[in-house]
Write a protein that holds these residues in place. Sequence first.
Motif, short mmCIF file in Angstrom:
data_model
loop_
_atom_site.label_atom_id
_atom_site.label_comp_id
_atom_site.label_asym_id
_atom_site.label_seq_id
_atom_site.Cartn_x
_atom_site.Cartn_y
_atom_site.Cartn_z
N ASN A 116 3.12 10.72 -5.08
CA ASN A 116 2.52 11.46 -3.96
C ASN A 116 1.16 10.88 -3.58
OD1 ASN A 116 0.36 12.88 -5.54
ND2 ASN A 116 2.14 13.80 -6.57
N ASP A 117 0.65 11.34 -2.43
CA ASP A 117 -0.59 10.77 -1.90
C ASP A 117 -1.80 11.10 -2.77
OD1 ASP A 117 -0.58 13.43 -1.21
OD2 ASP A 117 -0.78 13.09 0.95
N GLU A 118 -1.75 12.21 -3.50
CA GLU A 118 -2.87 12.53 -4.40
C GLU A 118 -2.98 11.49 -5.51
OE1 GLU A 118 -2.52 16.51 -5.80
OE2 GLU A 118 -2.72 17.41 -3.80
N GLU A 119 -1.84 11.02 -6.00
CA GLU A 119 -1.86 9.99 -7.04
C GLU A 119 -2.35 8.66 -6.48
OE1 GLU A 119 1.74 11.73 -9.84
OE2 GLU A 119 2.21 10.83 -7.90
N VAL A 136 12.89 0.89 1.05
CA VAL A 136 13.71 1.73 0.18
C VAL A 136 13.05 3.06 -0.13
CG1 VAL A 136 14.59 1.91 -2.19
CG2 VAL A 136 15.05 -0.14 -0.84
N ASP A 137 11.73 3.08 -0.32
CA ASP A 137 11.02 4.31 -0.65
C ASP A 137 10.33 4.94 0.57
OD1 ASP A 137 11.84 4.45 -3.22
OD2 ASP A 137 9.85 4.30 -4.12
N HIS A 145 4.73 9.59 2.17
CA HIS A 145 3.34 9.93 2.51
C HIS A 145 2.37 9.13 1.63
CE1 HIS A 145 5.04 13.08 4.95
NE2 HIS A 145 5.71 13.53 3.91
N ALA A 146 2.79 8.83 0.41
CA ALA A 146 1.98 7.99 -0.47
C ALA A 146 1.81 6.59 0.14
CB ALA A 146 2.62 7.89 -1.85
N ILE A 151 -1.59 2.46 2.80
CA ILE A 151 -1.78 1.55 3.94
C ILE A 151 -3.13 1.79 4.60
CG2 ILE A 151 -0.95 1.01 6.27
CD1 ILE A 151 1.91 1.57 5.16
N ARG A 152 -3.46 3.07 4.81
CA ARG A 152 -4.76 3.40 5.42
C ARG A 152 -5.92 2.91 4.54
NH1 ARG A 152 -2.17 8.40 6.57
NH2 ARG A 152 -3.22 9.35 4.77
N ALA A 153 -5.79 3.11 3.23
CA ALA A 153 -6.87 2.74 2.32
C ALA A 153 -7.10 1.24 2.30
CB ALA A 153 -6.54 3.24 0.91
N VAL A 154 -6.03 0.47 2.31
CA VAL A 154 -6.16 -1.00 2.31
C VAL A 154 -6.80 -1.48 3.61
CG1 VAL A 154 -4.85 -3.17 2.37
CG2 VAL A 154 -4.33 -1.43 0.66
#
Length: 323
Positions: A116-119, A136-137, A145-146, A151-154
């Motif tokens: 998940n995005d929190e992880e 695939v994921d 959502h993760a 992608i946004r963080a990079v």
Amino acid sequence: MPQVFTIGEALIDFIPLEKGVPLKQVNSFEKAPGGAPANVACAVAKLGGKASFIGKLGEDAFGDFLVETMRGAGVDVSYVFRTSEANTALAFVSLTLDGNRDFSFYRNPSADLLLNDEEVAHVKFGVGDILHFCSVDLIEAPVKHAHRKAIRAVKENKGIVSFDPNVRLPLWGSSEDCRNTILEFLPKAHLIKISDEELSFITGITDEVEAIASLFQGDVEHVIYTRGAQGAVWHTKTDHVLVQGHAVSALDTTGAGDAFIGALLYQLHIRNLSIYDISCQEREEIIAFANIAAAITTTKQGAISALPSGGEVSEGLSKWTEG
């Protein structure tokens, strides 16, 4: 120096000991570590690069095996999360006589889908890091959502985002769901790797030139079009570079595409190139290196175990260049 992150699935491939028979007639299998993003991370690490895998595995023996395998290949597994809510994914494979594959997946759901995005928020991306992902994921699950968060963080860290659609239709409710999701994520990437088998399906365009041109939308700056033994073409918005492939006696094509993109990302990584400034000569050299890595991989059984070292690729470059 920036490093290469991959995100998505790590799973167990059960490879048949018999070739040339359909999956329902296979009697025995050999366990092998796999999953495209995990393969790519291992490809980068085995070549000598710095790679980290982001994903989730079950608290089971298969998950232990995958962590140990990736760590053994030199991959940073600090961002491999574990769960008791689902098992590690499995894939059963059948091989045709020419080494091509047919898959049957067991993941309803599997642990990778629960990332998940929190992880992902715990992942420490650095300036200029590379993030690679596949389709695939990207099904409707927390892991989708993760991916968006990673992608946004990079991009916030001025990094490079790489996308290999790696189409696996049996995992989707319909081919349209698969295609539409891929089209949603394509514009988020700076670099696209796409095969000749995937191009018309994804774009809906039969003309190769038009289909490739249609991929340049959003943030896309580069499209690498792979054509198996015929090599690969690296397209930008203004030009392209073609490098021929190498004819080998293929034992198993599992992981060849991952070896290719892993070798390509490794080269971007060690050269510390800007996605907006890669010369024709650099592109030609990088594809030549990646072609060799993919060719070597097809001559061995399995995926991660078949990935070459930097020394093997250098030896292959010398041999095939002289030839």
